[in-house]
Design a protein around this motif. Sequence first.
Motif, PDB file in Angstrom:
ATOM      1  N   ALA A 262       6.103  -2.051  -0.344  1.00  0.00           N
ATOM      2  CA  ALA A 262       5.649  -0.657  -0.354  1.00  0.00           C
ATOM      3  C   ALA A 262       4.951  -0.350   0.966  1.00  0.00           C
ATOM      4  N   PRO A 263       5.070   0.896   1.451  1.00  0.00           N
ATOM      5  CA  PRO A 263       4.482   1.227   2.755  1.00  0.00           C
ATOM      6  C   PRO A 263       2.980   0.974   2.841  1.00  0.00           C
ATOM      7  N   THR A 264       2.227   1.363   1.798  1.00  0.00           N
ATOM      8  CA  THR A 264       0.774   1.139   1.820  1.00  0.00           C
ATOM      9  C   THR A 264       0.307   0.690   0.442  1.00  0.00           C
ATOM     10  N   ASP A 265      -0.883   0.153   0.410  1.00  0.00           N
ATOM     11  CA  ASP A 265      -1.474  -0.270  -0.870  1.00  0.00           C
ATOM     12  C   ASP A 265      -1.839   0.930  -1.735  1.00  0.00           C
ATOM     13  N   ASP A 266      -2.153   2.064  -1.106  1.00  0.00           N
ATOM     14  CA  ASP A 266      -2.489   3.274  -1.865  1.00  0.00           C
ATOM     15  C   ASP A 266      -1.303   3.733  -2.709  1.00  0.00           C
ATOM     16  N   ILE A 267      -0.096   3.584  -2.163  1.00  0.00           N
ATOM     17  CA  ILE A 267       1.090   3.998  -2.911  1.00  0.00           C
ATOM     18  C   ILE A 267       1.268   3.106  -4.132  1.00  0.00           C
ATOM     19  N   ILE A 268       1.040   1.817  -3.971  1.00  0.00           N
ATOM     20  CA  ILE A 268       1.146   0.892  -5.103  1.00  0.00           C
ATOM     21  C   ILE A 268       0.127   1.264  -6.178  1.00  0.00           C
ATOM     22  N   ASP A 269      -1.102   1.563  -5.773  1.00  0.00           N
ATOM     23  CA  ASP A 269      -2.134   1.964  -6.735  1.00  0.00           C
ATOM     24  C   ASP A 269      -1.741   3.243  -7.465  1.00  0.00           C
ATOM     25  N   GLY A 270      -1.165   4.208  -6.734  1.00  0.00           N
ATOM     26  CA  GLY A 270      -0.744   5.463  -7.357  1.00  0.00           C
ATOM     27  C   GLY A 270       0.361   5.254  -8.373  1.00  0.00           C
ATOM     28  N   VAL A 271       1.321   4.389  -8.053  1.00  0.00           N
ATOM     29  CA  VAL A 271       2.413   4.104  -8.987  1.00  0.00           C
ATOM     30  C   VAL A 271       1.862   3.431 -10.239  1.00  0.00           C
ATOM     31  N   VAL A 272       0.965   2.483 -10.072  1.00  0.00           N
ATOM     32  CA  VAL A 272       0.371   1.795 -11.233  1.00  0.00           C
ATOM     33  C   VAL A 272      -0.407   2.791 -12.094  1.00  0.00           C
ATOM     34  N   ARG A 273      -1.152   3.685 -11.464  1.00  0.00           N
ATOM     35  CA  ARG A 273      -1.933   4.678 -12.203  1.00  0.00           C
ATOM     36  C   ARG A 273      -1.005   5.602 -12.997  1.00  0.00           C
ATOM     37  N   ARG A 274       0.069   6.089 -12.360  1.00  0.00           N
ATOM     38  CA  ARG A 274       1.019   6.963 -13.061  1.00  0.00           C
ATOM     39  C   ARG A 274       1.692   6.223 -14.220  1.00  0.00           C
ATOM     40  N   GLN A 275       2.014   4.960 -14.006  1.00  0.00           N
ATOM     41  CA  GLN A 275       2.658   4.180 -15.066  1.00  0.00           C
ATOM     42  C   GLN A 275       1.727   4.030 -16.261  1.00  0.00           C
TER      43      GLN A 275
ATOM     44  N   GLN B 200      -8.573   7.575  20.075  1.00  0.00           N
ATOM     45  CA  GLN B 200      -8.894   6.568  19.056  1.00  0.00           C
ATOM     46  C   GLN B 200      -8.067   6.814  17.794  1.00  0.00           C
ATOM     47  N   GLN B 201      -7.961   8.084  17.375  1.00  0.00           N
ATOM     48  CA  GLN B 201      -7.154   8.410  16.202  1.00  0.00           C
ATOM     49  C   GLN B 201      -5.690   8.057  16.436  1.00  0.00           C
ATOM     50  N   LYS B 202      -5.200   8.284  17.651  1.00  0.00           N
ATOM     51  CA  LYS B 202      -3.815   7.957  17.984  1.00  0.00           C
ATOM     52  C   LYS B 202      -3.596   6.445  17.897  1.00  0.00           C
ATOM     53  N   ARG B 203      -4.535   5.665  18.418  1.00  0.00           N
ATOM     54  CA  ARG B 203      -4.415   4.208  18.354  1.00  0.00           C
ATOM     55  C   ARG B 203      -4.348   3.730  16.903  1.00  0.00           C
ATOM     56  N   ILE B 204      -5.225   4.268  16.062  1.00  0.00           N
ATOM     57  CA  ILE B 204      -5.255   3.885  14.650  1.00  0.00           C
ATOM     58  C   ILE B 204      -3.942   4.272  13.958  1.00  0.00           C
ATOM     59  N   ALA B 205      -3.438   5.489  14.255  1.00  0.00           N
ATOM     60  CA  ALA B 205      -2.183   5.935  13.637  1.00  0.00           C
ATOM     61  C   ALA B 205      -1.017   5.068  14.096  1.00  0.00           C
ATOM     62  N   THR B 206      -1.010   4.654  15.360  1.00  0.00           N
ATOM     63  CA  THR B 206       0.057   3.798  15.875  1.00  0.00           C
ATOM     64  C   THR B 206       0.027   2.435  15.189  1.00  0.00           C
ATOM     65  N   ILE B 207      -1.152   1.875  15.023  1.00  0.00           N
ATOM     66  CA  ILE B 207      -1.287   0.582  14.340  1.00  0.00           C
ATOM     67  C   ILE B 207      -0.804   0.699  12.895  1.00  0.00           C
ATOM     68  N   ASN B 208      -1.189   1.801  12.216  1.00  0.00           N
ATOM     69  CA  ASN B 208      -0.746   2.002  10.828  1.00  0.00           C
ATOM     70  C   ASN B 208       0.771   2.154  10.757  1.00  0.00           C
ATOM     71  N   LEU B 209       1.362   2.847  11.726  1.00  0.00           N
ATOM     72  CA  LEU B 209       2.806   3.025  11.743  1.00  0.00           C
ATOM     73  C   LEU B 209       3.518   1.680  11.905  1.00  0.00           C
ATOM     74  N   GLU B 210       3.023   0.859  12.809  1.00  0.00           N
ATOM     75  CA  GLU B 210       3.624  -0.465  12.997  1.00  0.00           C
ATOM     76  C   GLU B 210       3.512  -1.298  11.726  1.00  0.00           C
ATOM     77  N   HIS B 211       2.380  -1.195  11.049  1.00  0.00           N
ATOM     78  CA  HIS B 211       2.166  -1.937   9.804  1.00  0.00           C
ATOM     79  C   HIS B 211       3.148  -1.461   8.726  1.00  0.00           C
ATOM     80  N   VAL B 212       3.341  -0.142   8.624  1.00  0.00           N
ATOM     81  CA  VAL B 212       4.259   0.417   7.632  1.00  0.00           C
ATOM     82  C   VAL B 212       5.689  -0.008   7.946  1.00  0.00           C
ATOM     83  N   LYS B 213       6.063   0.001   9.234  1.00  0.00           N
ATOM     84  CA  LYS B 213       7.420  -0.428   9.623  1.00  0.00           C
ATOM     85  C   LYS B 213       7.651  -1.894   9.249  1.00  0.00           C
TER      86      LYS B 213
END
Length: 156
Positions: free
Chosen positions: A72-85, A51-64
């Motif tokens: 940006a690869p994920t929404d978390d990265i966008i949030d982190g950049v905004v927070r640092r800014q 199950q973890q492998k399936r989820i990681a594969t789906i996330n990888l396809e989404h990032v690609k």
Amino acid sequence: MIFRRGFETPIDVFSGVPRKTVDQFIAALIGMMAMVSELSMYQATAMKLQQQKRIATINLEHVKWRATHDEAPTDDIIDGVVRRQRMVDAKPHSQSNRQAGPARTTAEPRPNAYIPDVTQGLGIPKPYSSMAPFKPTEAGSTMRHYRNPQPPDISF
């Protein structure tokens, strides 16, 4: 001995079989039951990992997909950049509120250099380095348990 459900009298299944053979059979049965329970634990772990492998594969396809579309690869990265800014933007304001100069303290100042007499030189401070004078700390509250020393009187 095996008991029939609802009855208190045992059914002797192994009548006429030597006791040693019965003990070996029971030991093998217990060993097989232990193996079955161990295998079921491994099966549960394998299912969880799949199950973890399936989820990681789906996330990888989404990032690609997002990378190919210049996002940006994920929404978390966008949030982190905004927070640092926000932190970088807020930093100059917080520094301007501070007072210039040394911090206020109630500690007794300790000299880190001594000034020699003007007769011996220019009067420029010289650092103590490793020969700094010893300044003992104030006696703590546990010193009340010790008696003060009574030095003997010396007469010449």
